[in-house]
Design a protein around this motif. Structure first.
Motif, PDB file in Angstrom:
ATOM      1  N   ALA A 107       0.825  -1.206   0.000  1.00 28.80           N
ATOM      2  CA  ALA A 107       0.000   0.000   0.000  1.00 28.80           C
ATOM      3  C   ALA A 107       0.861   1.258   0.000  1.00 28.80           C
ATOM      4  N   TYR A 167     -11.436   3.167   2.838  1.00 27.73           N
ATOM      5  CA  TYR A 167     -10.780   2.710   1.609  1.00 27.73           C
ATOM      6  C   TYR A 167     -11.678   1.775   0.808  1.00 27.73           C
ATOM      7  N   THR A 280      -4.087  -1.416  -5.064  1.00 23.39           N
ATOM      8  CA  THR A 280      -2.645  -1.369  -5.300  1.00 23.39           C
ATOM      9  C   THR A 280      -2.243  -2.022  -6.612  1.00 23.39           C
ATOM     10  N   ASN A 295      -4.867   4.160  -0.080  1.00 26.16           N
ATOM     11  CA  ASN A 295      -3.748   3.323   0.345  1.00 26.16           C
ATOM     12  C   ASN A 295      -3.219   3.726   1.714  1.00 26.16           C
TER      13      ASN A 295
END
Length: 450
Positions: A107, A167, A280, A295
């Protein structure tokens, strides 16, 4: 007398420090443990399984997980939920933490690569070595791992749970945006195996990937090992088992909803070319700042997730060591050290310092040597889901309720146990094959290409 009452007010019925956990903190612990690295691979999983089997597998694993979690919640107090005797850990009732280190570094490097792509274009060579980030993460966890009390981590779990939702929401938003722009609509009801040689080298290769995808989904629900520890943080009233069942329902329902949305929308956006890690793997490049935020949230979440999984294991090892060597000063003696800057005293135990530091260093080293995200995800899921999430909770429930052998209830529970065993064996085989294939072409301590 007043002094005795004051002390008693701070102790629970077992003589330990009074627990203060609530439905909210327990739900946060569960969401922190469940939503994590697993959600990032679900678009890839659905790409292997297709529109029918992919979402169905997620729902099936979620139902099984909630069912066995409810059985486990009733085992916290022995021999029944109203008893005085508590079981403090999963082992009393009867992780992979290297993956967290690896994903943390992936990340962080994704942030660097995202900025590089933004500056030099999508075709630029923006490879970043992850080893430095892994070492940094390991050093940070060395410090956090010295925290003695799992009950005190509630704040870290809430922060981590919020980060995981953020996220996941970013991945959802980017997928929806890509779909609105046209996306990659090369999808199918049965997964990539039904595509005539377009996305894969052979049908056999696709079958192995399907097995691995099942293991990835299983890993997404592999949190049973810490359920008892989470339940041990709850206040005695209302009864812990009832609160824990509600927390499990909230946690599993919330994560399943995110899983279905992230997996399905990610598959709709990328089709059969869905990356193994949706944030990613650089299916997305823009807006680079939003991808960076996603990330960074992964990094913060994994700081908490590492501790949520490790702390119960740390304490399990230390309690057993104390019971085995009760007179060892190295294991049992606490050394009080004053921090002049903070003007506070801290307690240092040499065994805790050495053993926990060694554990963090070993998991960091493993992550540096073998940083294969999806393969390890599937293998860990296959190896942990059946014994820890299915077999032991069901067996403990059968024993606790004295369910007669060959009764209808016994047959149904046993059938579920062995069906899950077969599924996990197949998933393990697919993941091991993936690991073997990657190891053949990978040089240790180098970052594998996406």
């Amino acid at each position: 007398m007043k002094s005795d009452r004051t002390v008693g007010d701070h102790l629970d019925d077992d003589g330990r420090e009074k627990r203060t956990g609530t439905l909210m903190t327990a739900s946060a612990h569960i969401i922190t443990a469940v939503i994590g690295s697993g959600v990032l691979s679900l678009a890839w999983c659905i790409a292997q399984l297709g529109w029918v089997s992919g979402p169905a597998a997620i729902v099936v694993f979620s139902v099984i997980t909630y069912f066995t979690s409810s059985l486990l919640a009733d085992c916290y107090r022995s021999p029944d939920p109203g008893s005085q005797k508590r079981n403090y850990t999963y082992m009393d009732v009867e992780e992979s933490t290297s993956l967290s280190v690896a994903l943390h570094s992936i990340a962080i490097s994704a942030v660097r690569r995202s900025d590089c792509f933004y500056k030099y274009g999508h075709a630029a060579n923006c490879d970043v070595n992850n080893n430095g980030f892994m070492v940094t993460f390991g050093c940070f966890e060395l410090i956090l791992s010295q925290m003695q009390n799992f009950h005190k981590l509630w704040w870290l779990s809430i922060v981590a749970a919020v980060m995981s939702l953020v996220y996941s929401a970013i991945a959802l938003g980017l997928s929806i945006n890509k779909i609105s722009e046209g996306g990659d609509m090369h999808t199918s009801l049965g997964g990539v195996i039904t595509v005539d040689g377009v996305d894969a080298t052979s049908s056999t290769e696709n079958i192995w990937k399907i097995f691995q995808a099942v293991g990835d989904i299983a890993f997404s629900y592999a949190f049973s090992t810490i359920l008892i520890e989470i339940q041990d943080t709850l206040k005695s009233s209302p009864p812990e088992s009832g609160v824990m069942k509600k927390a499990s329902l909230i946690g599993v329902f919330t994560t399943t909803l995110f899983y279905l949305l992230c997996g399905s929308l990610g598959y709709a956006a990328f089709g059969n070319n869905a990356p193994g890690n949706i944030l990613t793997g650089f299916g997305f490049y823009d807006p680079f700042w939003l991808i960076d935020i996603g990330n960074i949230c992964i990094v913060i979440h994994l700081v908490g997730a590492y501790q949520v999984f490790c702390q119960p294991f740390f304490q399990f090892v230390e309690i057993n060591a104390q019971n085995r060597w009760p007179y060892s000063s190295f294991i049992n003696k606490e050394h009080v050290v004053k921090l002049p800057i903070l003007n506070q005293n801290i307690s240092i135990n040499l065994f805790r310092l050495v053993w926990r530091s060694f554990y963090v260093m070993i998991t960091t080293l493993i992550a540096m040597v073998l940083p294969f995200f999806n393969d390890f995800l599937g293998l860990l899921g296959a190896c942990s889901f059946w014994p820890l999430t299915v077999y032991f909770p069901i067996e403990m429930h059968i024993k606790k309720d004295n369910i007669p052998k060959w009764s209808f209830r016994w047959l149904m529970l046993t059938t579920l146990t062995y069906l899950c065993l077969v599924i996990c064996l197949v998933a393990a085989a697919g993941s091991i094959r993936g690991l073997v294939s990657n190891v053949k072409i990978y040089k240790p301590f180098q970052t594998p290409h996406d």
